[in-house]
Design an enzyme around this catalytic site. Structure first.
Site, PDB file in Angstrom:
ATOM      1  N   GLY A 188       0.803  -1.227   0.000  1.00 33.48           N
ATOM      2  CA  GLY A 188       0.000   0.000   0.000  1.00 33.48           C
ATOM      3  C   GLY A 188       0.829   1.267   0.000  1.00 33.48           C
ATOM      4  O   GLY A 188       0.601   2.176  -0.797  1.00 33.48           O
ATOM      5  N   CYS A 248      -1.538  17.017  -0.427  1.00 40.83           N
ATOM      6  CA  CYS A 248      -0.370  17.878  -0.638  1.00 40.83           C
ATOM      7  C   CYS A 248       0.094  18.368   0.733  1.00 40.83           C
ATOM      8  O   CYS A 248      -0.648  18.281   1.714  1.00 40.83           O
ATOM      9  CB  CYS A 248      -0.660  19.033  -1.576  1.00 40.83           C
TER      10      CYS A 248
HETATM   11  P1  NAD Z   1       1.992  -3.639   2.993  1.00 39.43           P
HETATM   12  O1  NAD Z   1       1.787  -4.684   4.005  1.00 39.43           O
HETATM   13  O2  NAD Z   1       0.849  -3.173   2.161  1.00 39.43           O
HETATM   14  O3  NAD Z   1       3.141  -4.088   1.991  1.00 39.43           O
HETATM   15  C1  NAD Z   1       4.350  -4.676   2.415  1.00 39.43           C
HETATM   16  C2  NAD Z   1       4.916  -5.474   1.250  1.00 39.43           C
HETATM   17  O4  NAD Z   1       6.169  -6.028   1.631  1.00 39.43           O
HETATM   18  C3  NAD Z   1       4.010  -6.633   0.843  1.00 39.43           C
HETATM   19  O5  NAD Z   1       3.652  -6.467  -0.498  1.00 39.43           O
HETATM   20  C4  NAD Z   1       4.864  -7.867   1.096  1.00 39.43           C
HETATM   21  O6  NAD Z   1       4.631  -8.884   0.151  1.00 39.43           O
HETATM   22  C5  NAD Z   1       6.274  -7.301   0.996  1.00 39.43           C
HETATM   23  N1  NAD Z   1       7.297  -8.083   1.695  1.00 39.43           N
HETATM   24  C6  NAD Z   1       7.266  -8.596   2.959  1.00 39.43           C
HETATM   25  N2  NAD Z   1       8.430  -9.202   3.246  1.00 39.43           N
HETATM   26  C7  NAD Z   1       9.216  -9.072   2.154  1.00 39.43           C
HETATM   27  C8  NAD Z   1      10.530  -9.465   1.862  1.00 39.43           C
HETATM   28  N3  NAD Z   1      11.273 -10.139   2.737  1.00 39.43           N
HETATM   29  N4  NAD Z   1      11.050  -9.159   0.638  1.00 39.43           N
HETATM   30  C9  NAD Z   1      10.299  -8.498  -0.280  1.00 39.43           C
HETATM   31  N5  NAD Z   1       9.040  -8.103  -0.047  1.00 39.43           N
HETATM   32  C10 NAD Z   1       8.511  -8.371   1.166  1.00 39.43           C
HETATM   33  O7  NAD Z   1       2.685  -2.409   3.756  1.00 39.43           O
HETATM   34  P2  NAD Z   1       2.794  -0.869   3.295  1.00 39.43           P
HETATM   35  O8  NAD Z   1       1.513  -0.186   3.530  1.00 39.43           O
HETATM   36  O9  NAD Z   1       3.400  -0.794   1.937  1.00 39.43           O
HETATM   37  O10 NAD Z   1       3.829  -0.326   4.366  1.00 39.43           O
HETATM   38  C11 NAD Z   1       5.186  -0.756   4.307  1.00 39.43           C
HETATM   39  C12 NAD Z   1       5.918  -0.462   5.609  1.00 39.43           C
HETATM   40  O11 NAD Z   1       6.064   0.943   5.764  1.00 39.43           O
HETATM   41  C13 NAD Z   1       5.174  -0.950   6.842  1.00 39.43           C
HETATM   42  O12 NAD Z   1       6.100  -1.418   7.799  1.00 39.43           O
HETATM   43  C14 NAD Z   1       4.481   0.281   7.342  1.00 39.43           C
HETATM   44  O13 NAD Z   1       4.219   0.194   8.715  1.00 39.43           O
HETATM   45  C15 NAD Z   1       5.505   1.350   7.019  1.00 39.43           C
HETATM   46  N6  NAD Z   1       4.889   2.674   6.832  1.00 39.43           N
HETATM   47  C16 NAD Z   1       5.642   3.655   6.273  1.00 39.43           C
HETATM   48  C17 NAD Z   1       5.114   4.930   6.119  1.00 39.43           C
HETATM   49  C18 NAD Z   1       5.927   6.064   5.565  1.00 39.43           C
HETATM   50  O14 NAD Z   1       5.463   7.187   5.544  1.00 39.43           O
HETATM   51  N7  NAD Z   1       7.131   5.838   5.127  1.00 39.43           N
HETATM   52  C19 NAD Z   1       3.816   5.203   6.498  1.00 39.43           C
HETATM   53  C20 NAD Z   1       3.051   4.191   7.036  1.00 39.43           C
HETATM   54  C21 NAD Z   1       3.601   2.941   7.184  1.00 39.43           C
END
Ligand code: NAD
Length: 522
Positions: free
Chosen positions: A145, A375
């Site tokens: 996501g 934004c």
């Molecule tokens: P998500 O669960 O939708 O997607 C995570 C993806 O990682 C999945 O598609 C999964 O198949 C993949 N994955 C898991 N293990 C893997 C591996 N070893 N190798 C390759 N792919 C792998 O999560 P998301 O919504 O994309 O969020 C990603 C991370 O970022 C989460 O930990 C979330 O908490 C964090 N996050 C970041 C922000 C930001 O602003 N940067 C904001 C909210 C959340």
């Protein structure tokens, strides 16, 4: 908005009520979901619904300018705020993981994070590559996501992008929504697609803990390296390497302890390779998923040599009270969002970042679910813009109410020592009073709904944060609420940063007339 969170175009696994970010849910279970919908349909204008970790628990008489819904998700008393206790309670059906915007009903799909990601990559370009990523290689993991916004954010910056995901369905979703250009099934194929290309993205089906060490072995050094796998959750998020995805999912069901051990070990290998690539010259940063702390558990003592993206690129914006501001058109009409785009450009003609973003967003961002926009706006600008939107709704220039909110990544609304509040100058990183004050203030100011969560982004026990939403329905009462909420909201962030000794925040607070009884410079 609850239903929009679960729109199949928006949510990652709508059948399981999973919106994004590992297991970030919109409601605890389907009976709770239906009970929330029934309650909202019957709610009077002077009543408030309480939702406890995705389950509606009571309706109370309050008053017409009070929030209609108050939400608390995943909160555990400090000593018990860990995955062991959370997983036990979740198995008993007593709690759910709300992530940041999933359980607070303001997730709008990858379109909600793509500007932030675009700006982060642009900030990295400014800091390390003379302002441009043209021809550079950006490598990251996770195409879910949030992570699914990375390929588009990179190519909008002119870069080549290589992203890994163990689950081909996630990459295919990004191809369908125009966020990613190509899929590859092995590293050689991915590299040959990228060779000589410009502004092109490839999603490689593979495990980061296998692919990154292979890049080290082959001496392939990305220009920018980060990660957005769901590393915050070793049991339900990150997938261990050395096995097929199917095998991993079977292991997760049969032997959760063994799965967790393998997942933490894989994160150790993943971060070890990131550190090696960093030493070989890659500009490397943590992108808010807590992978450094997980790697430390696996024995990678120097994991925190990788800097976090907030202190590295975003903190200066927080000091000015700038933050992500999002809105969605309840009419479902894209034209309503195009009208608000034009309004923002007219109102803030000198905001170059906004202008650049709006121009690209109109051409390149596909709406998911309800048409929406995000934004970053500054302190004062949000209130001004919110009021102008309300006026457009009143005059019928916009067909139906607009829902205005922000994610929890905002100046005063979060305490997350490995992310938003990493490395505060006064060492107050872990003080969680701020997000609680933020939620109380937004409630007092009359937001439409307010939420308090634990563990978003970085996992249970690592963060406390608050969310708010206010609906511009064109009425005068709503105008009052909007002005109060949008003025107080980023203001708290400015105070917090001022209190943490950031001179810019003190300056902004003074300029905006925020009264600080304990002005740190006095
Ligand atoms: P998500 O669960 O939708 O997607 C995570 C993806 O990682 C999945 O598609 C999964 O198949 C993949 N994955 C898991 N293990 C893997 C591996 N070893 N190798 C390759 N792919 C792998 O999560 P998301 O919504 O994309 O969020 C990603 C991370 O970022 C989460 O930990 C979330 O908490 C964090 N996050 C970041 C922000 C930001 O602003 N940067 C904001 C909210 C959340």
């Amino acid at each position: 908005m609850l239903m929009n969170n679960l729109d199949p175009e928006v949510a990652e696994k709508p059948d399981e009520l999973i919106v994004y970010g590992g297991t970030g849910r919109a409601a605890r279970d389907w009976p709770s979901f239906h009970a929330i919908v029934r309650s909202l349909q019957q709610l009077d204008n002077d009543e408030t619904l309480l939702v406890q970790s995705g389950k509606p628990v009571g309706i109370f008489r309050t008053h017409s300018e009070a929030p209609r819904v108050l939400i608390a998700n995943s909160n555990l008393v400090g000593h018990w705020s860990n995955y062991e206790e959370f997983n036990r309670l979740e198995r008993l059906g007593l709690i759910m993981y709300g992530q940041m915007t999933a359980g607070s009903w303001i997730y709008i799909g990858s379109q909600g994070i793509v500007q932030g990601t675009f700006e982060t990559f642009a900030a990295a370009a400014n800091k390390s590559f003379g302002g441009s990523l043209r021809g550079k290689l950006v490598v990251s993991g996770g195409m879910g996501g949030m992570g699914g916004a990375q390929p588009l954010a990179a190519t909008l910056n002119g870069a080549r992008f290589l992203g890994m995901d163990v689950d081909p369905a996630r990459i295919e979703k990004r191809l369908k929504t125009g966020y990613c250009d190509r899929i590859a099934w092995n590293l050689d194929e991915a590299l040959s697609i990228l060779k000589g290309a410009e502004a092109l993205s490839v999603g490689l089906v593979g495990n980061c803990a296998d692919v990154l060490p292979e890049l080290v072995r082959r001496d392939i050094v990305p220009d920018i390296l980060t990660d957005q796998t769901s590393a915050h959750d070793a049991l339900n998020g990150y997938v261990p390497n050395g096995m097929e995805l199917k095998e991993a999912l079977a292991l997760r069901c049969e032997n959760p302890d063994e799965y967790t051990r393998a997942s933490v070990a894989a994160m150790g290998q993943h971060v070890t390779a990131m550190l090696a690539l960093k030493r070989m010259g890659a500009v490397t940063f943590d992108y808010g998923n807590n992978i450094r702390a997980q790697a430390k558990k696996a024995g990678v003592e120097d994991a925190f040599e990788i800097p976090g993206f907030v202190p590295e690129y975003i903190r200066p914006l927080f000091c000015e009270g700038r933050g992500p501001f999002r809105w969605a058109a309840l009419s479902g009409s894209p034209e309503d969002i195009h009208t608000t785009d034009r309004l923002a450009l007219e109102m803030f003609p000198n905001n170059e970042v906004l202008e650049r973003w709006m121009r690209m967003a109109k051409d390149r961002i596909h709406f998911q679910g309800l048409p929406a926009r995000i934004c970053w706006l500054g302190y004062g600008e949000r209130a001004e813009f919110g009021l102008a939107i309300n006026d457009y709704v009143r005059r019928g220039k916009i067909e139906a109410p607009i829902v205005i909110g922000r994610d929890h990544l905002d100046t005063g609304s979060v305490a997350s020592p490995y992310r938003e509040t990493e490395a505060m100058l006064d060492t107050s990183d872990a003080v969680a009073d701020w997000p609680l004050l933020n939620a109380l203030l937004n409630t007092s100011a009359g937001a439409s709904w307010v939420s308090i969560h634990n563990g978003g982004g970085v996992g249970i026990g690592y963060a406390q944060h608050a969310g708010m939403v206010v609906v511009a329905d064109g009425t005068e009462a709503c105008g009052r609420r909007l002005e109060r909420v949008l003025t107080t909201d980023p203001g708290l962030g400015v105070i917090r940063h001022a209190d943490a000794g950031y001179p810019k925040a003190v300056e902004v607070a003074r300029e905006k007339g925020i009264r600080m009884p304990m002005d740190p410079t006095r």
